[in-house]
Write a protein that holds these residues in place. Sequence first.
Motif, PDB file in Angstrom:
ATOM      1  N   MET A 121       0.815  -1.204   0.000  1.00  0.00           N
ATOM      2  CA  MET A 121       0.000   0.000   0.000  1.00  0.00           C
ATOM      3  C   MET A 121       0.847   1.251   0.000  1.00  0.00           C
ATOM      4  N   SER A 122       0.252   2.308  -0.499  1.00  0.00           N
ATOM      5  CA  SER A 122       0.845   3.624  -0.321  1.00  0.00           C
ATOM      6  C   SER A 122       0.434   4.142   1.057  1.00  0.00           C
ATOM      7  N   GLY A 150      -2.208  -0.296  -3.746  1.00  0.00           N
ATOM      8  CA  GLY A 150      -2.090  -1.471  -2.899  1.00  0.00           C
ATOM      9  C   GLY A 150      -3.122  -2.519  -3.238  1.00  0.00           C
ATOM     10  N   SER A 151      -2.757  -3.782  -3.020  1.00  0.00           N
ATOM     11  CA  SER A 151      -3.666  -4.889  -3.292  1.00  0.00           C
ATOM     12  C   SER A 151      -4.860  -4.833  -2.352  1.00  0.00           C
ATOM     13  N   LEU A 152      -6.024  -5.110  -2.912  1.00  0.00           N
ATOM     14  CA  LEU A 152      -7.246  -5.190  -2.119  1.00  0.00           C
ATOM     15  C   LEU A 152      -7.438  -6.624  -1.635  1.00  0.00           C
ATOM     16  N   PRO A 153      -8.156  -6.832  -0.513  1.00  0.00           N
ATOM     17  CA  PRO A 153      -8.799  -5.810   0.316  1.00  0.00           C
ATOM     18  C   PRO A 153      -7.815  -5.110   1.242  1.00  0.00           C
ATOM     19  N   ILE A 154      -8.156  -3.864   1.586  1.00  0.00           N
ATOM     20  CA  ILE A 154      -7.376  -3.079   2.537  1.00  0.00           C
ATOM     21  C   ILE A 154      -8.230  -2.824   3.768  1.00  0.00           C
ATOM     22  N   TYR A 190      -4.883   8.942  14.337  1.00  0.00           N
ATOM     23  CA  TYR A 190      -4.270   8.507  13.087  1.00  0.00           C
ATOM     24  C   TYR A 190      -4.946   7.222  12.636  1.00  0.00           C
ATOM     25  N   CYS A 191      -4.773   6.901  11.368  1.00  0.00           N
ATOM     26  CA  CYS A 191      -5.352   5.655  10.858  1.00  0.00           C
ATOM     27  C   CYS A 191      -4.247   4.765  10.299  1.00  0.00           C
ATOM     28  N   THR A 192      -4.511   3.471  10.271  1.00  0.00           N
ATOM     29  CA  THR A 192      -3.613   2.513   9.649  1.00  0.00           C
ATOM     30  C   THR A 192      -4.349   1.825   8.495  1.00  0.00           C
ATOM     31  N   ALA A 193      -3.590   1.491   7.455  1.00  0.00           N
ATOM     32  CA  ALA A 193      -4.126   0.731   6.326  1.00  0.00           C
ATOM     33  C   ALA A 193      -3.266  -0.512   6.180  1.00  0.00           C
ATOM     34  N   SER A 194      -3.896  -1.657   6.086  1.00  0.00           N
ATOM     35  CA  SER A 194      -3.131  -2.907   6.035  1.00  0.00           C
ATOM     36  C   SER A 194      -3.723  -3.866   5.007  1.00  0.00           C
ATOM     37  N   ASN A 195      -2.830  -4.611   4.353  1.00  0.00           N
ATOM     38  CA  ASN A 195      -3.227  -5.743   3.524  1.00  0.00           C
ATOM     39  C   ASN A 195      -2.202  -6.847   3.758  1.00  0.00           C
ATOM     40  N   GLU A 199       1.591  -2.993   6.606  1.00  0.00           N
ATOM     41  CA  GLU A 199       0.753  -1.948   7.189  1.00  0.00           C
ATOM     42  C   GLU A 199       1.441  -0.592   7.091  1.00  0.00           C
ATOM     43  N   LYS A 200       0.645   0.460   6.825  1.00  0.00           N
ATOM     44  CA  LYS A 200       1.148   1.827   6.769  1.00  0.00           C
ATOM     45  C   LYS A 200       0.268   2.710   7.645  1.00  0.00           C
TER      46      LYS A 200
END
Length: 275
Positions: A121-122, A150-154, A190-195, A199-200
């Motif tokens: 992910m970006s 980034g690849s889904l799902p996120i 803050y938020c996190t995005a992960s696949n 994680e970012k």
Amino acid sequence: MWILILLICSLPVSGALWAKDRVTGVVGRAITIECHYDAQWYKSHMKYWCLGKSRQCNVVASTNWRNGRISVTDNKSQGIFIVTMEDLRSRDTGWYSCGIEKSGLLDQMFAVWLQISYEPMSVPVLYFSSSANISCSGGSVSVSCESVQGSLPIQYTWYEKTLSEDSKISDTNKLDLHCQSFKQQHHQYYCTASNNQGEKSSEMVNVSKINITRKNCSYVIQIGNIGPEYCSEFSTIASPTTHLTSTDIISTTVRTTPSDPENPERHSRNQILRA
């Protein structure tokens, strides 16, 4: 002379069918492949997309029918038929062919190698997704979090940063803030995005409480240290005739810092409602 011969050989000839011979896609997302053809020759012919690069390939979609995640649309005026593959999987990797049906003759075909892979992910981007809502419980502000690559799902998760252990707020990509959210003078979120690639974390959402009383609520929300600020003010008064609490004024201001070259001015929006 040699230059002229090379130029002629590189141009598509009459009746030809061509496309990019190698295309890459990302797991979970969609991809489009453009298959170009000579409209003068094949305008009325059926076009298709098949798995494999031989004439015994397996047709998976055509201009006559859609097959689940795969569709074919024909732009006859431009001489292009477009293959769309949605919700890509790693097993979609392989050889495919653009094809044009020719009754009684060998079909026109062009082979394409499709490579599908996982993508990290970006860093998730934060932005204000709604203006202040007029509500008896106070003006609310929504901040959204999104990774554009980034690849889904996120999976998205919001946290509040504290001195001890960060506190999880929700498993969504939207953070809703309102007066009742703020128990202290300053808050950070803050938020996190992960696949499956990792994680970012996003930058901080900084909230400063200006004034919160029974009748007034004012706070400032800023994305990062130099991002846009969102100011919200909520006020209630007791009506002398009905003795009911009513919304009198909500004033919201979105302003950017001078470091933002696209919008150095301050913009304000005031809305007055009377009960």
